[in-house]
Design an enzyme around this catalytic site. Structure first.
Site, PDB file in Angstrom:
ATOM      1  N   GLU A 116       0.838  -1.199   0.000  1.00  0.00           N
ATOM      2  CA  GLU A 116       0.000   0.000   0.000  1.00  0.00           C
ATOM      3  C   GLU A 116       0.877   1.255   0.000  1.00  0.00           C
ATOM      4  OE1 GLU A 116      -2.790   0.313   3.270  1.00  0.00           O
ATOM      5  OE2 GLU A 116      -3.767   2.032   2.339  1.00  0.00           O
ATOM      6  N   ASN A 157     -12.230  -0.887  -1.061  1.00  0.00           N
ATOM      7  CA  ASN A 157     -11.526  -1.491   0.079  1.00  0.00           C
ATOM      8  C   ASN A 157     -12.198  -1.033   1.367  1.00  0.00           C
ATOM      9  OD1 ASN A 157      -8.987  -2.603   1.545  1.00  0.00           O
ATOM     10  ND2 ASN A 157      -9.195  -0.508   2.327  1.00  0.00           N
ATOM     11  N   GLU A 158     -12.506  -1.961   2.223  1.00  0.00           N
ATOM     12  CA  GLU A 158     -13.106  -1.646   3.530  1.00  0.00           C
ATOM     13  C   GLU A 158     -14.138  -0.528   3.385  1.00  0.00           C
ATOM     14  OE1 GLU A 158     -10.183  -1.322   6.712  1.00  0.00           O
ATOM     15  OE2 GLU A 158      -9.516  -3.365   6.359  1.00  0.00           O
ATOM     16  N   TYR A 202      -6.851  -8.380  11.470  1.00  0.00           N
ATOM     17  CA  TYR A 202      -5.629  -8.014  12.195  1.00  0.00           C
ATOM     18  C   TYR A 202      -5.813  -8.392  13.661  1.00  0.00           C
ATOM     19  CZ  TYR A 202      -4.414  -5.172   8.113  1.00  0.00           C
ATOM     20  OH  TYR A 202      -4.098  -4.750   6.839  1.00  0.00           O
ATOM     21  N   GLU A 208      -6.167  -9.069   3.428  1.00  0.00           N
ATOM     22  CA  GLU A 208      -5.310  -8.379   4.413  1.00  0.00           C
ATOM     23  C   GLU A 208      -5.349  -9.208   5.683  1.00  0.00           C
ATOM     24  OE1 GLU A 208      -5.823  -4.144   5.192  1.00  0.00           O
ATOM     25  OE2 GLU A 208      -6.385  -3.819   3.092  1.00  0.00           O
ATOM     26  N   GLN A 220       2.060  -5.906   5.562  1.00  0.00           N
ATOM     27  CA  GLN A 220       2.248  -5.566   4.158  1.00  0.00           C
ATOM     28  C   GLN A 220       3.612  -6.086   3.728  1.00  0.00           C
ATOM     29  OE1 GLN A 220       1.295  -1.447   3.304  1.00  0.00           O
ATOM     30  NE2 GLN A 220      -0.704  -1.600   4.318  1.00  0.00           N
TER      31      GLN A 220
HETATM   32  O1  AHR Z   1      -2.983  -2.311   6.088  1.00  0.00           O
HETATM   33  C1  AHR Z   1      -3.280  -1.076   6.681  1.00  0.00           C
HETATM   34  C2  AHR Z   1      -4.746  -0.726   6.571  1.00  0.00           C
HETATM   35  O2  AHR Z   1      -5.504  -1.658   7.273  1.00  0.00           O
HETATM   36  C3  AHR Z   1      -5.336  -0.728   5.188  1.00  0.00           C
HETATM   37  O3  AHR Z   1      -5.132   0.469   4.521  1.00  0.00           O
HETATM   38  C4  AHR Z   1      -6.788  -0.954   5.437  1.00  0.00           C
HETATM   39  O4  AHR Z   1      -7.420  -1.653   4.413  1.00  0.00           O
HETATM   40  C5  AHR Z   1      -6.811  -1.714   6.762  1.00  0.00           C
HETATM   41  O5  AHR Z   1      -7.679  -1.155   7.667  1.00  0.00           O
END
Ligand code: AHR
Length: 490
Positions: free
Chosen positions: A26, A174-175, A241, A292, A339
């Site tokens: 990113e 995205n999101e 995450y 992700e 990433q």
């Molecule tokens: O990876 C960092 C961020 O995490 C990304 O931009 C987003 O898609 C997610 O919330």
């Protein structure tokens, strides 16, 4: 020494797509700029603007698919800013995850495609829904993939790429439940449907990834809304995450909590699969794109460009996630760790001219052996430890050994993880329908808080050893906090 048994059954779960070992780059912090791209005039050795030390490392680990340019950045990105002579590209405002910086657009579509060709990655472009339009994204697809003699295809040729770029994977936002426009689920689904109608006109061969969530209600509403237009939906994305304690300072309790990552991701896959099965039954199979995932420690904040120390604990917990993807290879169509460099749980880190790979990089190297092979069902009898829930998911006993196995012509690959923080484990590996011939074992083992750094780039690294032919079972002593892959004739 505690003991465990792993039995490899002659039952195939599906093909392990190489795309399950994918990555994500990113325009955020020092991932794309400084990490991947240093520019053609940089004193740092580079090929076409990308640092050569990193290119070599990425080729070695193998990057099957690379998602770009975001992330949240994707919904603010206008692709036309990143084409044409680099000296005349605009200086735009870049926004992602609360960082507002100048984007000089030196790394644009052509540079990204060049990078993918350099490292053998399938490109995956994330389009702009939040602040873009169907026309803008349709033009991007046409610019990249168009084979007719149109103005956009001529412009691509004038910019140095006469042949179509053949980009197959396209994310539609995205999101979008958050940074991508704060949509309600049904509103996003209708927007996706509108976009997809035109995107598939621009190129019917593209595969579209709709924005999903780690929230099941969002996924349910999106898929329900799209059920009568299932032909547009090729993949549904999920992001996850997690963290427990701090990056390098954590208690035993937090160490084992993080080891739940594989189970947490499995729960996301399970309910997303149920929703897709229910609404898409008799229509089509939609892949789950886990595009992700990874550890996001409390240290990784905007002030430090979302960078964090990357430890052996993180790497060992990633092995559990990769085992989950491989077990679910019939349903997960791709996965992209966040990433690729410098940001979050990355493969490599840089500091000026210095570049070093993380323990997580070595774990990805160990899983290479499974790419394209047939996943085999395994049964594990293992000691357990009582562990706290991770992100609210599941308290109770955590298996200390996790594993994946796969078969290809003439050989079997087995990856075993010993999640015990401090103790070795003896594991007997039994092959139900064959005999183990000779092979090799590669191991990454280190204390849980160990990291690599500019000064100690090989503090955590792979060790290899040959394995003699063993018959229908073999026994290995696995070091604490370790991941290993054996590839043997079978
Ligand atoms: O990876 C960092 C961020 O995490 C990304 O931009 C987003 O898609 C997610 O919330």
């Amino acid at each position: 020494m505690a003991q465990a048994t792993l039995t490899i059954l002659p039952e195939t779960l599906g093909t392990i797509s190489p795309l399950l070992h994918g990555h994500f780059a990113e325009h955020l912090g020092r991932c794309c700029y400084d990490g991947l791209w240093v520019g053609t005039d940089s004193p740092i050795p580079n090929r076409g603007g990308f640092r050569t030390d990193l290119l070599t490392a990425l080729r070695e680990v193998g990057i099957p698919i690379l998602r770009w340019p975001g992330g949240c950045f994707a919904d603010t990105y206008h692709w036309r800013d990143g084409i044409g002579p680099r000296a005349s590209r605009p200086r735009s405002l870049a926004e992602s995850c609360g960082l507002r910086v100048v984007e000089d657009n030196q790394l644009g579509t052509h540079e990204f495609i060049h990078l993918c060709r350099e490292i053998g990655a399938e490109p995956y472009l994330a389009g702009n829904v939040g602040s873009g339009s169907p026309q803008e994204m349709m033009d991007w697809i046409h610019y990249c993939n168009g084979s007719l003699d149109t103005t956009l295809a001529r412009e691509r040729a004038a910019n140095g790429h006469p042949e179509p770029m053949n980009v197959r994977y396209w994310g539609v936002g995205n999101e979008n439940w958050g940074c991508g426009g704060n949509y309600e689920a049904t509103d996003y689904a209708k927007e996706f449907r509108r976009y997809a109608t035109f995107l598939k006109m621009a190129d019917p061969s593209v595969e579209l990834i709709a924005c999903g969530h780690s929230d099941r209600t969002w996924n349910l509403r999106v898929v329900e809304t799209l059920r009568n237009h299932s032909g547009y939906l090729d993949h549904l994305s999920v992001h996850r995450y997690y963290s427990a304690g701090r990056a390098t300072v954590f208690t035993d309790e937090e160490y084992y909590q993080l080891m739940r990552a594989g189970e947490l991701v499995e729960e996301d896959i399970r309910y997303t699969d149920e929703i897709l099965r229910f609404f898409m039954a008799g229509r089509r199979q939609v892949g789950i794109a886990f595009d992700e995932w990874g550890v996001w420690h409390p240290e990784a904040r905007g002030e430090v460009n979302y960078e964090e120390p990357s430890t052996q604990r993180d790497a060992v917990s990633a092995a559990g996630v990769l085992d989950t993807f491989q077990r679910w290879c019939a349903r997960v169509s791709m996965a992209n760790m966040a990433q690729i460099v410098n940001v979050l749980q990355c493969l490599a880190q840089t500091d000026g001219e210095k570049m070093w790979v993380t323990p997580t990089y070595h774990v990805f190297r160990l899983y290479r052996a499974h790419r394209g092979a047939q996943a085999l069902r395994v049964e594990v009898e293992t000691p357990t430890v009582d562990a706290q829930p991770l992100s609210g998911y599941r308290a109770g006993l955590l298996p200390l050994i996790t594993a994946s196995a796969s078969r290809r012509e003439g050989s079997v690959a087995v990856t075993l993880t010993n999640r015990h923080r401090t103790e070795a484990m003896e594991v007997k590996i039994v092959l139900r329908d064959g005999r183990f011939g000779a092979g090799a074992l590669e191991t990454v083992a280190a204390p849980a808080e160990a990291v690599n750094s500019a000064e100690q780039p090989d503090n955590v690294t792979l060790r290899s050893q040959p394995l003699a032919a063993a018959g229908d079972s073999l026994t290995l002593a696995l070091p604490p906090c370790s991941v290993q892959t054996l590839v043997v004739e079978a």
